[in-house]
Design a protein around this motif. Structure first.
Motif, PDB file in Angstrom:
ATOM      1  N   ILE A  96       0.922  -0.920   0.041  1.00 45.87           N
ATOM      2  CA  ILE A  96       0.212  -0.433  -0.149  1.00 45.87           C
ATOM      3  C   ILE A  96       0.946   1.314   0.191  1.00 45.87           C
ATOM      4  CG2 ILE A  96      -1.928  -1.217   1.093  1.00 45.87           C
ATOM      5  CD1 ILE A  96      -1.126   0.301   4.019  1.00 45.87           C
ATOM      6  N   ILE A  97      -0.061   1.773  -0.935  1.00 46.22           N
ATOM      7  CA  ILE A  97       1.036   3.921  -0.049  1.00 46.22           C
ATOM      8  C   ILE A  97       0.105   4.621   1.186  1.00 46.22           C
ATOM      9  CG2 ILE A  97       1.666   5.937  -1.190  1.00 46.22           C
ATOM     10  CD1 ILE A  97       2.822   3.245  -2.922  1.00 46.22           C
ATOM     11  N   VAL A 139       4.216  -1.222   3.326  1.00 48.65           N
ATOM     12  CA  VAL A 139       4.249  -0.040   3.800  1.00 48.65           C
ATOM     13  C   VAL A 139       4.982   1.132   3.012  1.00 48.65           C
ATOM     14  CG1 VAL A 139       2.879   2.088   4.648  1.00 48.65           C
ATOM     15  CG2 VAL A 139       3.104  -0.355   5.413  1.00 48.65           C
ATOM     16  N   ILE A 140       4.290   1.972   1.782  1.00 48.61           N
ATOM     17  CA  ILE A 140       5.497   2.900   1.400  1.00 48.61           C
ATOM     18  C   ILE A 140       4.996   3.973   2.147  1.00 48.61           C
ATOM     19  CG2 ILE A 140       6.618   4.246  -0.936  1.00 48.61           C
ATOM     20  CD1 ILE A 140       6.096   1.209  -2.141  1.00 48.61           C
ATOM     21  N   ARG A 141       5.596   4.794   2.812  1.00 47.93           N
ATOM     22  CA  ARG A 141       4.821   6.429   3.031  1.00 47.93           C
ATOM     23  C   ARG A 141       5.438   7.501   1.853  1.00 47.93           C
ATOM     24  NH1 ARG A 141       4.851   6.833   9.738  1.00 47.93           N
ATOM     25  NH2 ARG A 141       3.357   5.225   9.857  1.00 47.93           N
ATOM     26  N   VAL A 142       5.392   7.904   1.342  1.00 44.51           N
ATOM     27  CA  VAL A 142       5.113   9.464   0.370  1.00 44.51           C
ATOM     28  C   VAL A 142       4.608  10.614   1.335  1.00 44.51           C
ATOM     29  CG1 VAL A 142       5.551   8.056  -1.297  1.00 44.51           C
ATOM     30  CG2 VAL A 142       3.508   9.081  -1.245  1.00 44.51           C
ATOM     31  N   SER A 147       3.934  13.276 -11.136  1.00 49.11           N
ATOM     32  CA  SER A 147       4.679  12.740 -12.332  1.00 49.11           C
ATOM     33  C   SER A 147       5.361  14.104 -13.223  1.00 49.11           C
ATOM     34  CB  SER A 147       3.402  12.135 -12.726  1.00 49.11           C
ATOM     35  OG  SER A 147       2.610  13.535 -13.025  1.00 49.11           O
ATOM     36  N   ALA A 148       5.821  13.285 -14.428  1.00 45.09           N
ATOM     37  CA  ALA A 148       6.363  14.487 -15.177  1.00 45.09           C
ATOM     38  C   ALA A 148       5.448  15.294 -16.003  1.00 45.09           C
ATOM     39  CB  ALA A 148       7.506  13.533 -16.172  1.00 45.09           C
ATOM     40  N   ALA A 149       4.656  14.921 -16.107  1.00 42.59           N
ATOM     41  CA  ALA A 149       3.297  15.670 -16.524  1.00 42.59           C
ATOM     42  C   ALA A 149       3.314  16.872 -15.687  1.00 42.59           C
ATOM     43  CB  ALA A 149       1.824  15.240 -16.573  1.00 42.59           C
ATOM     44  N   ASP A 164       8.597  10.892  -7.242  1.00 43.53           N
ATOM     45  CA  ASP A 164       8.258  10.692  -8.230  1.00 43.53           C
ATOM     46  C   ASP A 164       7.670   9.783  -8.672  1.00 43.53           C
ATOM     47  OD1 ASP A 164       9.361  10.113 -10.545  1.00 43.53           O
ATOM     48  OD2 ASP A 164       9.334  12.361 -11.219  1.00 43.53           O
ATOM     49  N   VAL A 165       5.992   9.014  -9.136  1.00 43.13           N
ATOM     50  CA  VAL A 165       5.771   7.965  -9.532  1.00 43.13           C
ATOM     51  C   VAL A 165       6.869   7.205  -9.523  1.00 43.13           C
ATOM     52  CG1 VAL A 165       3.650   9.416  -9.685  1.00 43.13           C
ATOM     53  CG2 VAL A 165       5.093   9.106 -11.351  1.00 43.13           C
TER      54      VAL A 165
END
Length: 178
Positions: A96-97, A139-142, A147-149, A164-165
């Motif tokens: 999960i993010i 778990v990935i915490r951000v 994104s580049a867009a 960054d995605v």
């Protein structure tokens, strides 16, 4: 089987010969999907969104319900429906993010952070349920994703502390394999 998210509520499993859309807010729909796809080595929960602001008084019931359904409800539905398949896999992974905001909640993000904490707690329970299997949870915490867009749309913005995605995608691939 490769699964890619197409919107806040949908998962599109992509197979060589089929494309299926599932409403992740419906446990019965997710259960039907789980029964139809066979073995599953990874569940990467990228469903969510953000609503907040306005201090505690600005945390509306509508925002809470919207977030709960997407942040926790979809995670509950997918992990319950795919638990057996993930546990039977020799490489079962659930990812999960979450948010670094759990370390310093604010009045303006109270609903969001509370529900991300609930998602992490739910994932800990999933880990407990899978404890006798080779499956693992992560778990990935951000702070937030960029994104580049996003950078192209706002070239003067620094996006300090954002992840960054592409970097997050690489981390996910490292956890679940290619």
């Amino acid at each position: 089987m490769i699964a890619v998210g197409s919107s806040a509520e949908r998962l599109e499993p992509v197979d060589a010969d089929e494309r299926v859309v599932c409403d992740l807010t419906s446990f019965s729909a997710v259960s039907s999907l789980a029964a139809s796809v066979g073995p599953v080595d990874a569940l990467v929960h990228l469903v969510g969104g953000w609503r907040g602001g306005g201090g505690l008084a600005g945390q509306s019931d509508e925002d809470w319900a919207w977030l709960e359904q997407r942040v926790v409800g979809t995670l509950r539905n997918t992990t319950r429906a795919f638990e057996a398949a993930l546990g039977a896999s020799s490489a079962g992974r659930v990812v999960i993010i979450s948010t670094t905001g759990l370390d310093r909640p604010t009045a303006g993000n109270a609903s969001y952070v509370s529900l991300k904490a609930a998602a992490e707690t739910w994932l800990a329970a999933v880990s407990h349920a899978l404890r006798a299997t080779p499956a693992t949870t992560h778990v990935i915490r951000v702070k937030a994703l960029v994104s580049a867009a996003d950078r192209s749309a706002e070239p003067d913005r620094t996006f300090d502390g954002y992840s960054d995605v592409d970097d997050v995608a690489s981390e996910i691939v490292g956890l679940v394999g290619s």
